[in-house]
Design a protein around this motif. Structure first.
Motif, PDB file in Angstrom:
ATOM      1  N   TYR A 186       2.037   4.032  -0.415  1.00 44.23           N
ATOM      2  CA  TYR A 186       1.852   2.578  -0.413  1.00 44.23           C
ATOM      3  C   TYR A 186       1.407   2.086  -1.791  1.00 44.23           C
ATOM      4  CZ  TYR A 186       2.498   1.726   4.585  1.00 44.23           C
ATOM      5  OH  TYR A 186       3.040   1.583   5.840  1.00 44.23           O
ATOM      6  N   HIS A 187       0.486   2.790  -2.411  1.00 39.38           N
ATOM      7  CA  HIS A 187      -0.028   2.356  -3.709  1.00 39.38           C
ATOM      8  C   HIS A 187       1.018   2.473  -4.812  1.00 39.38           C
ATOM      9  CE1 HIS A 187      -3.923   1.670  -2.077  1.00 39.38           C
ATOM     10  NE2 HIS A 187      -4.232   2.946  -1.882  1.00 39.38           N
TER      11      HIS A 187
ATOM     12  N   VAL B 294       4.556  -3.027   0.773  1.00 38.67           N
ATOM     13  CA  VAL B 294       3.318  -3.748   1.066  1.00 38.67           C
ATOM     14  C   VAL B 294       3.633  -5.240   1.004  1.00 38.67           C
ATOM     15  CG1 VAL B 294       0.950  -4.232   0.344  1.00 38.67           C
ATOM     16  CG2 VAL B 294       1.885  -1.919   0.096  1.00 38.67           C
TER      17      VAL B 294
ATOM     18  N   LEU C  94       0.073  -4.339   5.111  1.00 40.93           N
ATOM     19  CA  LEU C  94      -0.451  -5.675   4.827  1.00 40.93           C
ATOM     20  C   LEU C  94      -1.311  -5.606   3.574  1.00 40.93           C
ATOM     21  CD1 LEU C  94      -0.997  -8.648   5.543  1.00 40.93           C
ATOM     22  CD2 LEU C  94      -2.910  -7.863   6.972  1.00 40.93           C
ATOM     23  N   GLY C  95      -0.916  -6.335   2.544  1.00 44.99           N
ATOM     24  CA  GLY C  95      -1.725  -6.380   1.335  1.00 44.99           C
ATOM     25  C   GLY C  95      -3.074  -7.013   1.606  1.00 44.99           C
ATOM     26  N   ARG C  96      -4.051  -6.645   0.802  1.00 40.80           N
ATOM     27  CA  ARG C  96      -5.395  -7.181   1.003  1.00 40.80           C
ATOM     28  C   ARG C  96      -6.065  -7.433  -0.333  1.00 40.80           C
ATOM     29  NH1 ARG C  96      -6.258  -2.127   3.494  1.00 40.80           N
ATOM     30  NH2 ARG C  96      -4.675  -2.940   4.891  1.00 40.80           N
ATOM     31  N   ASP C  97      -7.001  -8.380  -0.327  1.00 38.19           N
ATOM     32  CA  ASP C  97      -7.749  -8.744  -1.530  1.00 38.19           C
ATOM     33  C   ASP C  97      -9.164  -8.179  -1.511  1.00 38.19           C
ATOM     34  OD1 ASP C  97      -5.871 -10.844  -2.902  1.00 38.19           O
ATOM     35  OD2 ASP C  97      -5.882 -11.357  -0.780  1.00 38.19           O
TER      36      ASP C  97
ATOM     37  N   TYR D 265      -5.508 -18.629  -5.649  1.00 43.48           N
ATOM     38  CA  TYR D 265      -5.822 -19.023  -4.286  1.00 43.48           C
ATOM     39  C   TYR D 265      -6.745 -20.228  -4.323  1.00 43.48           C
ATOM     40  CZ  TYR D 265      -4.194 -14.393  -2.778  1.00 43.48           C
ATOM     41  OH  TYR D 265      -3.457 -13.277  -2.532  1.00 43.48           O
TER      42      TYR D 265
ATOM     43  N   PRO E 127       1.771  -8.267   9.055  1.00 44.38           N
ATOM     44  CA  PRO E 127       2.275  -9.279   8.113  1.00 44.38           C
ATOM     45  C   PRO E 127       2.932 -10.465   8.816  1.00 44.38           C
ATOM     46  CG  PRO E 127       2.771  -7.075   7.311  1.00 44.38           C
ATOM     47  CD  PRO E 127       2.243  -6.908   8.701  1.00 44.38           C
TER      48      PRO E 127
ATOM     49  N   LYS F 217       2.507  -8.960   0.713  1.00 44.31           N
ATOM     50  CA  LYS F 217       1.375  -9.741   0.204  1.00 44.31           C
ATOM     51  C   LYS F 217       1.440 -11.149   0.776  1.00 44.31           C
ATOM     52  CE  LYS F 217      -2.227  -9.842  -2.567  1.00 44.31           C
ATOM     53  NZ  LYS F 217      -2.866 -10.956  -1.844  1.00 44.31           N
ATOM     54  N   ALA F 218       0.366 -11.581   1.370  1.00 41.70           N
ATOM     55  CA  ALA F 218       0.296 -12.925   1.937  1.00 41.70           C
ATOM     56  C   ALA F 218       0.104 -13.953   0.834  1.00 41.70           C
ATOM     57  CB  ALA F 218      -0.840 -13.016   2.943  1.00 41.70           C
ATOM     58  N   SER F 219       0.381 -15.210   1.156  1.00 42.29           N
ATOM     59  CA  SER F 219       0.207 -16.306   0.196  1.00 42.29           C
ATOM     60  C   SER F 219      -1.222 -16.814   0.162  1.00 42.29           C
ATOM     61  CB  SER F 219       1.156 -17.457   0.546  1.00 42.29           C
ATOM     62  OG  SER F 219       0.890 -17.945   1.863  1.00 42.29           O
TER      63      SER F 219
END
Length: 338
Positions: free
Chosen positions: A39-40, A46, A158-161, A335, A133, A48-50
């Motif tokens: 994944y990395h 992966v 699911l990407g994460r911050d 964001y 996602p 990434k959400a907006s």
């Protein structure tokens, strides 16, 4: 005691009868590390959400207190001006379609117990979807500008911050070995990669990283038949009681009851266990006490003289300052909230 309960007890207490499983634990650990690398490195997709995504998870089996932290997070985020939503896999539920918007009146058989509990406790949008996602996009389409993923640490698609890991202070990482030789879903080194480790309760076991202390504070008693809330003292029911807990770590709930002066028969149940009339067949007719997670599965049972202990997560102001700074840094990346 069931075989699963015996295994979990052995995994946390370091019993020697798990020794033959050590090679399997090492293999599992290797496979998880390779999966993470894929994944990395981009070999696996992966999404990434907006909007910012905060993942709350753990690296151990059994209850650690993730759901109370999720509830605390979305309430705190709302006070800061965000419009949070919760994404969850919906473990224990089976819906006819996904994404499933979970409301306070959704049947737990569709949503699973924890998503329904969170919807009732927080009032914010909750979506259950095995494809996280897709569920996140549904929340964004509803107007959510930040997402909290419940139990999503290993769902790397699911990407994460921000990643938050919850560890049970009393049980720690158990024998430190991966499944099936121990309780770990990933190597202990994973804790060094996340943004913060939250320790639920008094830390009785050492960890490889520093943690943030979290306490689960009892709030009130809620009467099941009408939802009426009453203070912790005096007790609104007679003693002794019949107490049930279908959660990952029932003894933690029972210890909380004892600290409040509640005694009686304490019956541990399997995590996410479905409830029916037989669940409450005790040798004595007494008031019944349960967790909020249990209560959502009992709405149709019309149990007489039954009570729910409501609790909330309590975190130090330093954690709030740290989280506010992290979110401010995300805003600088593009964001926005509000």
């Amino acid at each position: 005691m069931s075989l699963e309960e015996r295994w979990l007890k052995a995994a946390y207490q370091g019993s020697r009868w798990l020794t033959p499983l050590y090679p399997l634990g090492a293999l599992y650990r290797y496979l998880m590390a390779r999966r993470n690398r894929h994944y990395h490195s981009g070999k696996k997709l992966v999404v990434k959400a907006s909007v910012p995504v905060i993942v709350v998870g753990n690296i151990t089996l059994g209850g650690t207190g993730k759901s109370p932290l999720v509830a605390w997070l979305v309430n705190w985020l709302a006070r800061q001006g965000w419009s949070p939503g919760i994404i969850t896999r919906g473990y224990g539920g089976k819906a006819s379609h996904y994404p499933l918007l979970v409301t306070a009146i959704t049947e737990s058989a569709q949503s699973g117990d924890e998503p329904l509990m969170l919807a009732q406790q927080t009032g914010c949008p909750v979506v259950a979807d095995p494809r996280r996602p897709r569920g996140v996009q549904a929340l964004v389409d509803m107007g959510c500008d930040i997402i909290v993923s419940d139990d999503g640490l290993q769902h790397l698609a699911l990407g994460r911050d921000i990643e938050l890991v919850v560890v049970d202070g009393g049980r720690g990482l158990g024998n430190g070995r991966c499944l099936p030789a121990g309780p770990l879903r990933e190597s202990p080194s994973r804790l060094a990669e996340v943004d913060a480790v939250i320790i639920n309760g008094e830390a009785c076991r050492s960890l490889p990283v520093e943690g943030v202390a979290m306490q689960l504070a009892p709030l009130s008693w809620r009467r099941m038949r009408d939802g009426h809330r009453m203070p912790l003292t005096p007790l609104p029911f007679t003693l002794p009681v019949n107490a049930v807990a279908g959660i990952g770590h029932p003894e933690r709930f029972f210890n909380t009851l004892r600290s409040l002066g509640v005694d009686g028969e304490m019956r541990p149940l399997a995590d996410h266990q479905r409830f029916d009339d037989q669940t409450f067949c005790f040798s004595h007719q007494r008031p019944v006490v349960m967790t909020a997670k249990d209560a959502v599965k009992c709405q149709a049972l019309a149990l007489p003289d039954s009570w729910v202990l409501e609790v909330e997560a309590v975190l130090p102001p330093e954690f709030e300052h740290w989280l506010a700074a992290k979110l401010s840094a995300l805003s600088e990346k593009g964001y926005t909230n509000g």
